[in-house]
Each structure stands twice: as structure tokens, then as C-alpha cells.
Design a protein around this motif. Structure first.
Motif, mmCIF file in Angstrom:
data_model
loop_
_atom_site.group_PDB
_atom_site.id
_atom_site.type_symbol
_atom_site.label_atom_id
_atom_site.label_comp_id
_atom_site.label_asym_id
_atom_site.label_seq_id
_atom_site.Cartn_x
_atom_site.Cartn_y
_atom_site.Cartn_z
ATOM 1 N N LEU A 199 0.833 -1.205 0.000
ATOM 2 C CA LEU A 199 0.000 0.000 0.000
ATOM 3 C C LEU A 199 0.869 1.257 0.000
ATOM 4 O O LEU A 199 0.629 2.203 -0.765
ATOM 5 N N ASN B 103 2.484 1.873 -3.399
ATOM 6 C CA ASN B 103 1.512 2.401 -4.339
ATOM 7 C C ASN B 103 1.247 3.881 -4.069
ATOM 8 O O ASN B 103 1.158 4.705 -4.978
ATOM 9 N N PHE C 38 -4.910 -15.377 0.422
ATOM 10 C CA PHE C 38 -5.631 -14.103 0.487
ATOM 11 C C PHE C 38 -4.675 -12.953 0.795
ATOM 12 O O PHE C 38 -4.833 -11.847 0.291
ATOM 13 N N ARG D 75 -1.629 -12.800 -0.118
ATOM 14 C CA ARG D 75 -0.951 -12.543 -1.386
ATOM 15 C C ARG D 75 -1.846 -11.687 -2.294
ATOM 16 O O ARG D 75 -1.395 -10.708 -2.885
ATOM 17 N N SER D 76 -3.129 -12.039 -2.354
ATOM 18 C CA SER D 76 -4.042 -11.261 -3.205
ATOM 19 C C SER D 76 -4.142 -9.825 -2.727
ATOM 20 O O SER D 76 -4.300 -8.908 -3.531
ATOM 21 N N ILE D 77 -4.068 -9.617 -1.435
ATOM 22 C CA ILE D 77 -4.129 -8.244 -0.923
ATOM 23 C C ILE D 77 -2.919 -7.454 -1.413
ATOM 24 O O ILE D 77 -3.045 -6.328 -1.895
ATOM 25 N N GLU E 172 -1.196 -7.990 -4.017
ATOM 26 C CA GLU E 172 -1.341 -7.781 -5.458
ATOM 27 C C GLU E 172 -2.417 -6.739 -5.766
ATOM 28 O O GLU E 172 -2.293 -5.978 -6.724
ATOM 29 N N THR E 173 -3.459 -6.715 -4.958
ATOM 30 C CA THR E 173 -4.489 -5.683 -5.144
ATOM 31 C C THR E 173 -3.872 -4.300 -5.016
ATOM 32 O O THR E 173 -4.217 -3.379 -5.751
ATOM 33 N N TYR E 174 -2.939 -4.156 -4.092
ATOM 34 C CA TYR E 174 -2.247 -2.866 -3.937
ATOM 35 C C TYR E 174 -1.139 -2.669 -4.974
ATOM 36 O O TYR E 174 -0.515 -1.612 -5.009
ATOM 37 N N GLY E 175 -0.844 -3.701 -5.753
ATOM 38 C CA GLY E 175 0.138 -3.541 -6.824
ATOM 39 C C GLY E 175 1.519 -4.128 -6.542
ATOM 40 O O GLY E 175 2.427 -3.975 -7.357
ATOM 41 N N GLY E 176 1.700 -4.815 -5.411
ATOM 42 C CA GLY E 176 2.989 -5.445 -5.125
ATOM 43 C C GLY E 176 3.196 -6.717 -5.945
ATOM 44 O O GLY E 176 2.240 -7.375 -6.329
#
Lengths: 458, 458
Positions: free
Chosen positions: B165, B168, B188, B190-192, B194-198
Motif C-alpha cells: 500500500l 503504491n 488471500f 498474497r491477493s491483498i 497484489e491488489t495494492y500492486g505489489g
């Protein structure tokens, strides 16, 4: 439209909370609004019909299902404001109310809009959504009225989580029928309910006559909210001692009324900021979060005190308002509930497996339906992919991962804000962030994978 | 000890927040403390050694790893207070600071203790833990000092989520090496990220020389934080342009200093309530949440202004303070970091797969180690089953599902509160709820299944 890159230079940001007015440093039960708003007393509500007689239901018709007070509240079309019992207000304070109102500066900046965007943070509830507002109220009334065991349905699991916590708090047993596809896709939601002490069964289940009949016909059926409701109601009415009652998470008028705690707080917060919104936006499934958020301001509009426009956002996959019919229909798939006059896709509607499980209901609260029919509120539907694009945009700008349900509201807000940009109008848009998405990461993951987002690579 | 039944009649409850002092209704960046506390200026800190020379590291030694400002802060033993840059304070406000201080009335009531229990709510951060406090600071300094890409390790995923976060927000790329067992157990998380762009890789990975060598020896190795650190540092120092730097989630002094925002806010909140705690409790992995929570009050104690006792709680499975040795050791498994004087289980320690992934580190911040060695703070270790018992008790009393890491603090608090009950002493116990457990439900589920909890049945 999706925020892929990194756009924030060192933007200025403020969080807008509501604080006590008298300079105290503590938030206590005194800061919780003292009454719910019962819109049915102002604009009426279509009668609920007994399907056996096709006449309006009586309290006696509903009493095998709900506790006495819930029945009274469901049928109340006379009292404009209902006192919130002190113990309910104490529980509201215990579990995070008053919730903050926050400004989405970074989303505004990313969109380049002159609009000011605010959101009410129902995501800060310990169970992650607005659902606790009615769970606490219903559980308290059941306890007071002598119930010992509640039954309910849950789709995404947010209602079941909230009711599990509330039942533990007030000392009632709880049985949750969780739509089977969610039960299988969301094991963490189930664990949360169990952590709070709820018993959880996948629906259709072999626990009820209706569940058995559905399973006999199709053993692999994934279930719907309508099926789970039938099971929960059947279990409640089958307990001849009267100690088991059903509690409902949305759709019903008394649920919408309990949720007006959101809108009552919001109006106080907006007054403090000296703001009247141009637009108020919320997602709709059964309608309770939209209703709770919007009804208190709709009252002001109907009395000429505000010219706010209201937008209900639903999934294209479950378009009850925008593609449904306004007519009497059952609340459940098994046709054991009364009939409600509502926009409906038909009680046997089986939606595709969208990730916004909380919005997969065939019908809509009767008063929300009337307001839409009378053009007092607007509605729009968006497909799931656009919803997750809005969700990721919000996560990357504001830092909060929104629930897929709430992301419908966000998509509606983004489009309104872009329209304000086109017209160069400094509009005020307020939306309800009804919940967070931390238990819905499967949906995010699918979306990110399918997008082949260059920022994501494993 | 576990709360199975339903004990709450209609208890009175209050949430204690900190609010602005001047009667304003909004919380803005003005309410964020203006400085971090650098305890090294008051009590010193053991030199970090260059393993090649066994002499104290210089800024030049560290500069291939960290950005310039992080290096300066890591080695700073002279400035007691460090100004927090305005943009960092703005980001703190944006992402939920000042965090509430809340009283655990229902936990007190359940335990029947005369103790008053308060907790600082770091769980309200959008990434779910205290980690964002240092992620924002490090990312900002890296941006200012010219970095374009950060690397890091993550265990439970809380640090990786926070840094994703922050990166980003400030416009940096991020590569996260996630301990492989966590990568597999916590999709999950990991998905978080990736949601922030990592970008997220399981560690050991084929992305680094060290990762390849570990995989060659044992292709199924589940990894440790030590292994992931080696990979992240190797990737940073291998970028000869100097644009890639490493950011660290705990252990280092500058991280602990950034976390003192927690303790600074807390002291203001306690002053407002006119309270001096008898006990302050936090969990310890690398030490940053304990340090950030306790250091500002430890300063007061060392100056005779408070007689608070401090308790660090760690897992029996990773008992670095209670069973480790105080000596110089490497910070990573691959021995490419400098050497720190710390309580350590050995840099090649491979802990069992406890669910509190954030506490699975072999060493401990050097200053926390010194404070423990000098008996200024106490430490205790508990096994995982007792931790989850405490976690479920907290969830059922206070409604919030705590992180397994934070639940170590809760277990410590429960034992102190029961001791206060035995002695009938009205003690004040304050603990740091460093994060929520909504992404850790697998641990809860295992615990509930193994307990054969009669309230849980599927």
C-alpha cells in the motif's frame, strides 16, 4: 479506468470523523442516536399478504416466525421514530459506533473530479459490515421476548457473522444456513461464525424437510438465499415450544429501520460539516444498507428540506430493480414466507455465482421498491468486472479493500464523479461503504488474474 | 478458561477514543504527533557489526541496502526526537491514525477481574496491523532519496501488505519475498498485496542466487523469514544502479522508532484519561510493535515518572527472549546482513509452522534485547493452543477477531488480570492489539476443530 501506476505525489489528506460535541475526549453510549427512523409512518408500506388468504398478514400470522417485537416493528406504520433500547445503544458503542465519515481525497484526485466524495465507514464493524446494526437489535428483542435459539440464512456470510456475534453477546443459540456455494468458497467466513459460537450448515441441508427435498432432486445444487431462508424459517416454525425464532438480514421493514442508525449518524455528521449531498449512493441486495443509509435523508427530501438524488446500485447479474417486475412474490424459494409487493426476479431465480454474495437475492425491500417505482430514487446495474475495477481503484487510492457488495456503490460514485468532471460541477457525493472485502479476496484474485494486470505476476 | 457459553447480560460499555482537544469535529493531520521517539539517544544501542571486519558498521556499509535516510536513522544515537515529515503525517491521517484506545469491559467482566484493561487498536489500519507506520516512513524516505524499487520479505503477510500500500501511495515498485509456507497457506494475503500492486514471490525463489542454492539443496523447503530476508537484500544490493533498496519490517532500530507513533499517541490518550498503566503488554517477533508501543513509556519509567511494568509475550515455539542467547548474530539465514547483538535462536533456526507467522523470527531488536537483559522489561512464552484459547475468548467478549500475533499479548493480559483478581488489586493493564485476524482464520479453524468445541458443529 483502473489505477495501475503510481499517481500520488504527496497529496493532502484528512479523515473526517464525528466527535462528541462538548469537547469530551471519549466516545460513549451518549453519542449514539436515541431513535431509529420508521419511514413507513411517513410514506406507508404495501401490505404483506398471507398467501393462504391473500389478505394482509396479521401479527398472529407472523408470530411463529419472528419474536413479538420484531412482528410489531414489521407492521408498524404509525410511529415515525422508535426508541432504541439502551442496551442496544450500549452494544452499538461496544462494537464501533459512531462510525466515521471519511473524505475520499485520493479517489477524487485520481479521477480529477471537482466532486467531493465522502463515505460512511460501516466497514469498521468487528464483523466487517453494517449487518450488526440489525443483528444486535433483533437478538436483543428475541432475548427479551423469550427466544432461546435463532435461525437464519446467510449468503456472503456477513449477516451470519453479525448475528453470531450478537447471539453470543446476548446469550442465544444460533443456527445459520449458509448458501452452499458460499459455504464452500468462503471457509473463512464460516470459521468466523464458529469463532463467535454460531452453528453453520450448508444449504440445502439435510436438517430440514425442504432442504431434503431439494437435495433429493439435485444433490449438488449450490443453493440460493431463497433456499436458505426457507430452511431457516422451517426450522423456526417447526419448534412447537416457540423458543426458536427466525431472524432476517435484509428485505424486511424492521431490518431497514434498524439500519437507519447509519443515516441518523450521517445527517449529524453532514450537519457538522455544513454539507447537503447532491448524491447519495449505496448498493442494493435486499435493500437494508441502502435503506438505512438513505431513508433519513429521503424524509428530508420529501419534506422539501434537501434536493439530494439517491442512487441504488445493483449487479447486472441480479437486476431486481432495473429488470425485475413490481408484484407480489414470496420472500423465499420454498414459498413458506408471506408475500411482499416488491421488485422481483421471481422467487425461483437462481443467480450466477457472482462474488457479491450479499446481493444475490431475487427481491427488494417493499419500501425501496415503492420509492424506485415512484421515481424518488434511481437505480443502475453494473456487471461484475466493472465492479472489481472500481474496487481495485478504491483500494489503491483510499487504501481500504472494499466488499464486492460495497464496490457497486463505488462504481456508481465513480461514474457520477466523472460526470461532474465533464460538467465541471463541484458536487457532493456521499456513499455507504457497507463493508470491507478482506474475506472476499477470491473475487479480487480472479479479477486480477483475468486482467493479466502487469503489476501482478507470480 | 475459554468462553463457550453466553455470559453477557446487558453490560454497560464504553469505547474510549482520543479526540481533538479543541472541540473540532474532524480529525486531521494536526492531530498526529509531530515526532518519533528515538530511545537509542537515551539508553544507547549496541553497535551493529560488519561481519567482514567485526568492526561497527558505517553508513557506507549499509548504503547498498537501505536508502540514505534509513541508514542515518538506524545509526542515530544522538537525536532523542526525530521530526515526522508532513507528508508522512498526512499519510498516517489518511490511513486511520490517530487509532482508538478502547476499554475491554466485557473481557474484564468475563474474567471477573478488578483490573481495568485497555487496548490500542492498531487493527483498524486498512492493511490490518501496525506495520503501515514504518512502511509509510521508509517508503517516503526511499522516494525522497531517489529509490525506484523496494524489496522486502514477509512472513504472515502483514508487512508485505503494508509496504504494498505504501509503495503504491508514494509511487515505488515493490518486490515481496513471502515465506513459502505462508505463500501457500495464505493466498488471500498474497491477493491483498497484489491488489495494492505489489509483486509477490514465494521464498525460497529462483529469483536470487541464494534462493536457487536453497532450492537446489531442498526443493520443497518451506522457507523462513531469515531466508526471505537474504533474498530481498540480495536483490537490492545486486542492482548496481542503486535505485533498488531493501525495506525491513521489524528488528531494526529505525523501524522501532517509526512505530513509536503508537506509544506517543497512547501517552496522550492515557493522560487524557488520567491513567498511568501498571502493566503494558505486547507480543514480540522482531520487536517493532512492542518497541513502538512501549518505548515512549519506558522513557518515562527510566526517568522516574512512571512505575509501569512491561511484558513482552512470545510463542513457546519461537522463544528468542526466554530461551535464546544474547550474542552477535546475523539478521538473515544466508549471512549477508550485518551482525546484531540480540537474543537469538541462531540465524539458521527453523521454527515449526505456528500460525503467528509474524513472530517466526530467530532474533530480537537489539534495544529490546538490552532492556530484557537489564530487567527493565519482562518476557513470557506461551504455546500456540493457549494463544488461540485467548484469541477466541477475546473475539467472544470484545467482538474483534485478533491476529494470532496479537493474541500472545491477550494471553499475557488475561494471566495478569487473573493475578490481579487473586490479589484483589485494581490494576490498569494496557496492551497493543497489533492487528486483526481476519486473514488468519485457518489457525482459528484448526483450533476450533481440534478442541471439539460443542458450540461448533458442521
Amino acid at each position: 479506468m483502473l489505477l495501475d501506476g503510481h499517481i500520488f505525489k504527496y497529496a493532502y489528506s484528512i479523515i473526517v470523523y464525528m466527535f462528541p460535541k462538548d469537547g469530551r475526549m471519549t466516545l460513549t453510549v451518549d453519542d449514539i442516536p436515541k431513535q431509529w427512523y420508521n419511514i413507513a409512518a411517513d410514506i406507508g408500506s404495501p401490505d404483506i399478504l398471507n398467501p393462504g388468504t391473500m389478505k394482509p398478514v396479521t401479527a398472529a400470522d407472523l408470530s411463529p416466525v419472528f419474536c413479538k417485537t420484531s412482528v410489531e416493528q414489521e407492521l408498524d406504520k404509525t410511529h415515525r421514530f422508535i426508541d432504541i433500547p439502551d442496551v442496544v445503544r450500549e452494544a452499538y458503542a461496544q462494537f464501533g459506533r459512531v462510525t466515521p465519515l471519511q473524505r475520499a481525497y485520493h479517489l477524487e484526485q485520481y479521477l480529477g473530479t471537482p466532486a467531493k466524495i465522502y463515505f460512511k465507514r460501516e466497514d469498521v464493524s468487528p464483523t466487517g459490515s453494517h449487518k450488526l446494526n440489525s443483528a444486535i437489535a433483533q437478538t436483543y428483542y428475541n432475548k427479551r421476548d423469550g427466544s432461546e435459539h435463532l435461525t437464519t440464512e446467510t449468503g456472503a456470510g456477513q449477516w451470519g457473522s453479525a448475528l453470531s456475534l450478537a447471539c453470543n453477546y446476548f446469550g442465544l443459540d444460533l443456527t445459520v444456513f449458509m448458501v452452499k456455494v458460499s459455504f464452500e468458497q468462503k471457509p473463512f467466513r464460516r470459521s468466523i461464525m464458529e469463532t463467535y459460537g454460531g452453528k453453520v450448515y450448508p444449504s440445502p441441508s439435510p436438517m430440514t424437510r425442504y432442504g431434503k427435498s431439494v437435495l433429493a432432486e439435485n444433490p449438488t445444487y449450490g443453493g440460493t438465499l431463497g433456499t436458505a431462508i426457507t430452511e431457516a424459517v422451517e426450522m423456526a416454525v417447526s419448534d412447537t415450544t416457540g423458543k426458536t425464532k427466525y431472524a432476517i438480514g435484509s428485505v424486511a421493514n424492521h431490518v431497514c429501520m434498524h439500519q437507519t442508525i447509519i443515516g441518523q449518524e450521517l445527517i449529524a455528521q453532514l450537519n457538522e460539516l455544513d454539507i447537503v449531498p447532491d448524491h447519495m449512493v449505496a448498493c442494493v441486495g435486499g435493500g437494508s444498507n441502502f435503506a438505512g443509509f438513505a431513508f433519513p435523508m429521503i424524509e428530508k427530501k420529501l419534506k422539501g428540506k434537501a434536493d439530494t438524488e439517491f442512487l441504488a446500485v445493483e449487479p447486472s447479474e441480479v437486476p431486481s430493480l432495473t429488470k425485475g417486475e413490481l408484484r407480489y412474490d414470496f420472500g423465499d424459494s420454498g414459498c413458506i414466507t408471506p408475500m411482499f409487493k416488491m421488485y422481483t426476479l421471481g422467487h425461483d431465480f437462481s443467480p450466477s455465482a457472482v462474488h457479491a454474495g450479499g446481493l444475490r437475492y431475487h427481491g427488494m425491500n417493499p419500501i425501496v421498491s415503492e420509492l424506485y417505482h415512484n421515481k424518488i430514487i434511481n437505480a443502475v446495474a453494473y456487471p461484475e468486472e466493472q465492479i472489481f475495477e472500481a474496487a481495485v481503484t478504491f483500494a489503491r487510492t483510499e487504501g481500504i479493500i472494499p466488499a464486492p457488495e460495497s464496490s457497486h456503490a463505488i462504481k456508481g460514485v465513480i461514474d457520477l464523479a466523472l460526470e461532474a468532471k465533464k460538467k465541471n460541477e463541484e458536487q457532493v457525493i456521499v456513499f455507504n461503504l457497507s463493508g470491507h472485502g478482506l474475506l472476499d479476496m477470491v473475487g479480487y484474485e480472479n479479477y486480477l488474474r483475468n486482467r493479466k494486470n502487469p503489476a501482478v505476476q507470480i
